[in-house]
Enzyme design. Sequence first.
Site, PDB file in Angstrom:
ATOM      1  N   GLY A  22      67.109 -64.730  85.840  1.00  0.00           N
ATOM      2  CA  GLY A  22      68.117 -63.900  84.983  1.00  0.00           C
ATOM      3  C   GLY A  22      68.751 -62.973  85.226  1.00  0.00           C
ATOM      4  N   GLY A  24      70.791 -60.709  85.306  1.00  0.00           N
ATOM      5  CA  GLY A  24      71.168 -59.420  84.385  1.00  0.00           C
ATOM      6  C   GLY A  24      70.616 -58.131  84.155  1.00  0.00           C
ATOM      7  N   PHE A  25      70.778 -56.766  83.243  1.00  0.00           N
ATOM      8  CA  PHE A  25      70.577 -56.259  83.837  1.00  0.00           C
ATOM      9  C   PHE A  25      69.025 -55.994  84.076  1.00  0.00           C
ATOM     10  CE2 PHE A  25      74.521 -54.065  81.286  1.00  0.00           C
ATOM     11  CZ  PHE A  25      74.477 -53.325  82.066  1.00  0.00           C
ATOM     12  N   GLY A  26      68.051 -56.445  83.349  1.00  0.00           N
ATOM     13  CA  GLY A  26      67.032 -56.205  83.862  1.00  0.00           C
ATOM     14  C   GLY A  26      66.278 -57.220  84.806  1.00  0.00           C
ATOM     15  N   GLU A 177      83.601 -50.722  68.723  1.00  0.00           N
ATOM     16  CA  GLU A 177      84.877 -51.231  69.833  1.00  0.00           C
ATOM     17  C   GLU A 177      86.168 -52.274  69.399  1.00  0.00           C
ATOM     18  OE1 GLU A 177      81.206 -49.583  72.685  1.00  0.00           O
ATOM     19  OE2 GLU A 177      81.590 -52.246  72.572  1.00  0.00           O
ATOM     20  N   ASP A 307      66.510 -57.641  77.297  1.00  0.00           N
ATOM     21  CA  ASP A 307      66.494 -58.352  75.824  1.00  0.00           C
ATOM     22  C   ASP A 307      66.120 -59.348  74.735  1.00  0.00           C
ATOM     23  OD1 ASP A 307      68.703 -57.184  74.831  1.00  0.00           O
ATOM     24  OD2 ASP A 307      70.525 -57.590  75.120  1.00  0.00           O
ATOM     25  N   ALA A 320      71.039 -52.166  77.656  1.00  0.00           N
ATOM     26  CA  ALA A 320      70.714 -51.946  78.890  1.00  0.00           C
ATOM     27  C   ALA A 320      69.295 -51.286  80.109  1.00  0.00           C
ATOM     28  CB  ALA A 320      72.015 -51.304  79.868  1.00  0.00           C
ATOM     29  N   GLN A 321      69.414 -50.287  79.010  1.00  0.00           N
ATOM     30  CA  GLN A 321      68.654 -48.988  79.485  1.00  0.00           C
ATOM     31  C   GLN A 321      66.801 -49.374  79.544  1.00  0.00           C
ATOM     32  OE1 GLN A 321      67.506 -46.988  81.568  1.00  0.00           O
ATOM     33  NE2 GLN A 321      69.570 -46.185  81.821  1.00  0.00           N
TER      34      GLN A 321
HETATM   35  C1  FAD Z   1      79.682 -56.982  74.554  1.00  0.00           C
HETATM   36  C2  FAD Z   1      78.291 -56.641  74.504  1.00  0.00           C
HETATM   37  C3  FAD Z   1      78.674 -55.188  74.663  1.00  0.00           C
HETATM   38  C4  FAD Z   1      77.407 -54.482  75.185  1.00  0.00           C
HETATM   39  N1  FAD Z   1      77.598 -53.084  75.678  1.00  0.00           N
HETATM   40  C5  FAD Z   1      76.683 -51.700  75.801  1.00  0.00           C
HETATM   41  C6  FAD Z   1      76.464 -50.509  76.121  1.00  0.00           C
HETATM   42  O1  FAD Z   1      77.672 -50.380  75.540  1.00  0.00           O
HETATM   43  N2  FAD Z   1      75.352 -49.821  76.559  1.00  0.00           N
HETATM   44  C7  FAD Z   1      74.399 -50.551  76.313  1.00  0.00           C
HETATM   45  O2  FAD Z   1      73.286 -50.423  76.893  1.00  0.00           O
HETATM   46  N3  FAD Z   1      74.171 -52.536  76.163  1.00  0.00           N
HETATM   47  C8  FAD Z   1      75.021 -52.788  75.281  1.00  0.00           C
HETATM   48  N4  FAD Z   1      74.946 -54.147  75.477  1.00  0.00           N
HETATM   49  C9  FAD Z   1      73.749 -54.790  75.528  1.00  0.00           C
HETATM   50  C10 FAD Z   1      73.211 -55.815  77.131  1.00  0.00           C
HETATM   51  O3  FAD Z   1      74.611 -55.632  77.377  1.00  0.00           O
HETATM   52  C11 FAD Z   1      71.497 -55.381  77.060  1.00  0.00           C
HETATM   53  O4  FAD Z   1      70.787 -55.205  76.164  1.00  0.00           O
HETATM   54  C12 FAD Z   1      71.448 -56.051  78.270  1.00  0.00           C
HETATM   55  O5  FAD Z   1      72.525 -56.731  79.459  1.00  0.00           O
HETATM   56  C13 FAD Z   1      70.558 -56.855  78.538  1.00  0.00           C
HETATM   57  O6  FAD Z   1      70.218 -57.233  80.195  1.00  0.00           O
HETATM   58  P1  FAD Z   1      68.863 -58.427  80.011  1.00  0.00           P
HETATM   59  O7  FAD Z   1      68.629 -58.035  81.847  1.00  0.00           O
HETATM   60  O8  FAD Z   1      68.113 -59.022  79.047  1.00  0.00           O
HETATM   61  O9  FAD Z   1      69.972 -59.707  79.828  1.00  0.00           O
HETATM   62  P2  FAD Z   1      71.285 -60.143  80.496  1.00  0.00           P
HETATM   63  O10 FAD Z   1      72.427 -58.901  81.203  1.00  0.00           O
HETATM   64  O11 FAD Z   1      72.136 -61.052  78.996  1.00  0.00           O
HETATM   65  O12 FAD Z   1      71.055 -61.351  81.593  1.00  0.00           O
HETATM   66  C14 FAD Z   1      71.013 -61.975  80.717  1.00  0.00           C
HETATM   67  C15 FAD Z   1      70.563 -63.306  82.514  1.00  0.00           C
HETATM   68  O13 FAD Z   1      70.350 -64.388  82.078  1.00  0.00           O
HETATM   69  C16 FAD Z   1      70.997 -65.933  82.381  1.00  0.00           C
HETATM   70  N5  FAD Z   1      70.673 -66.815  81.770  1.00  0.00           N
HETATM   71  C17 FAD Z   1      70.608 -67.186  80.416  1.00  0.00           C
HETATM   72  N6  FAD Z   1      69.539 -67.817  80.590  1.00  0.00           N
HETATM   73  C18 FAD Z   1      69.237 -68.691  81.154  1.00  0.00           C
HETATM   74  C19 FAD Z   1      68.592 -69.356  81.492  1.00  0.00           C
HETATM   75  N7  FAD Z   1      68.116 -70.432  80.588  1.00  0.00           N
HETATM   76  N8  FAD Z   1      68.728 -70.046  83.094  1.00  0.00           N
HETATM   77  C20 FAD Z   1      68.798 -69.121  84.121  1.00  0.00           C
HETATM   78  N9  FAD Z   1      68.966 -67.820  83.689  1.00  0.00           N
HETATM   79  C21 FAD Z   1      70.218 -67.520  82.378  1.00  0.00           C
HETATM   80  C22 FAD Z   1      72.398 -64.818  82.070  1.00  0.00           C
HETATM   81  O14 FAD Z   1      73.458 -65.767  82.498  1.00  0.00           O
HETATM   82  C23 FAD Z   1      72.704 -63.773  83.004  1.00  0.00           C
HETATM   83  O15 FAD Z   1      72.363 -63.691  83.781  1.00  0.00           O
HETATM   84  C24 FAD Z   1      76.044 -54.784  75.358  1.00  0.00           C
HETATM   85  C25 FAD Z   1      75.928 -56.568  74.877  1.00  0.00           C
HETATM   86  C26 FAD Z   1      76.893 -57.287  74.907  1.00  0.00           C
HETATM   87  C27 FAD Z   1      77.209 -58.530  73.943  1.00  0.00           C
END
Ligand code: FAD
Length: 425
Positions: A22, A24-26, A177, A307, A320-321
């Site tokens: 993944g 993403g942010f994490g 939003e 998440d 995100a944080q």
């Molecule tokens: C529309 C929207 C607006 C938001 N606005 C805000 C905001 O203003 N402020 C804020 O703090 N937070 C906001 N958030 C929440 C924030 O984006 C998430 O909390 C954050 O992205 C979580 O980070 P993460 O690394 O857990 O997952 P994510 O950032 O979701 O990253 C997950 C990654 O895993 C990959 N993935 C998923 N499943 C698989 C798999 N089976 N195999 C391989 N890769 C996989 C995906 O492609 C993705 O790249 C928002 C969320 C959304 C949906």
Amino acid sequence: MARWGRRGREPGPDAPSVLVIGAGFGGLATLRTLGRGGLRATMVDHNIYSTFQPLLYQVATGGLNPGDVAYPVRSFTRKYGARFRRGSLAGIDTGNRTVLLADGGQLSYDYLIIGTGVSAAYFGIEGAAKYTLGLYTRRDAIALRDHLFAGLERLSIAPEQRDVYITIVGGGATGVEVAGTLAELRNVALAVAFPEVDPARVHIRLVELGPYLLPPFAPPLRDYAYRQLVDRGVDVRLGTAIREVTPDSVIVADGQAWHTDITVWAAGVAAPEAVAHWGLPQGKGGRIIVEPDLRVKGQERIFAIGDIALIEHQPVPQLAQPALQEGRHAARQVRQLASGQATTAFTYHDKGIMATIGRRSAVVQLPRAIRIRGTLAWLAWLALHIVTLLGNRNRISALLNLAWRYLTWAHGGGLIVGDDPPEGE
Ligand SMILES: Cc1cc2nc3c(=O)[nH]c(=O)nc-3n(C[C@H](O)[C@H](O)[C@H](O)COP(=O)(O)OP(=O)(O)OC[C@H]3O[C@@H](n4cnc5c(N)ncnc54)[C@H](O)[C@@H]3O)c2cc1C
């Protein structure tokens, strides 16, 4: 002998391997911290780019280009001396320390960090998954934008004007939003961009199950957001449960069917169904249960972050944080384990929350009860979102596009158009 590169120690062939699933942010925060630790890191994502979710609604409403919110994962992995493998996590063989990818590929690990995020929760509501549009991926944002503009285009050539309804389900930050921006689009830009369409016949409806919008915010900020939306002409329906969604209506709890042309689902998140195949313990919303040090319950070498992770007795918000902080923490724990040290518990440092309603309108809630709203909050929101985007090119492009949107859209500028949605969508 280990060498030290520009960004840290280069790992030898026998260095422990870390698999980060993944981008993403994490996941990216994990890699950034690991990059300095002399471990062999590989990142896996089912996309070749990392998506900046907080600005997806701008893509969906034609304010940003899809590329503005996407950053190539390989640019990131290269910078931190890691490898990238495109793939989707399909299963984990914990005995052999191997993950199985959906394309049949297998990757081994000494330590595994899962940060795969969440997707829409439909709460078993009939028709919700089938007839609504979500906003979790770049594809979702493009699909929503294309539906929106194709709909306006059809309306502009229709022999007779009719009322058009856009329903947004969910009064959290995303719902607010989207509703606020669509209302501004209708109020300010529509008359110039689509002169044939009567803005008074385009209705924006925001439906929320709870008694107020933006639940995590203090009551004065929630009230402010509510008033701002109502002032922009959004029909806000609080305390309203959706029972069913059909292709052209949302049916509410008392059986009334409200006509809708486009329904956006922003009502909550849950782990995707695929997580059930990974053999890890799941808690509320299907999230993976982790111990205080972020190791998955019952697992010595597997972490979950962001998440998708649930610290059972100390849940943190799905924002995100927390994902960034957990990503960094997991990387440090891996380093500690690799050097024979014990792990430590994760502590979340709350840096505040923010949400935007539209131009010069946002709410910011900081620790120590500091609350800001209006133009200052909006500028703070804008600055933070531009700065935290990945890559200077994306930052400059997003800044330019948003400036263009908010400075020119009364003159018909600021709309980035797409194509008709593919057949059947
Ligand atoms: C529309 C929207 C607006 C938001 N606005 C805000 C905001 O203003 N402020 C804020 O703090 N937070 C906001 N958030 C929440 C924030 O984006 C998430 O909390 C954050 O992205 C979580 O980070 P993460 O690394 O857990 O997952 P994510 O950032 O979701 O990253 C997950 C990654 O895993 C990959 N993935 C998923 N499943 C698989 C798999 N089976 N195999 C391989 N890769 C996989 C995906 O492609 C993705 O790249 C928002 C969320 C959304 C949906």
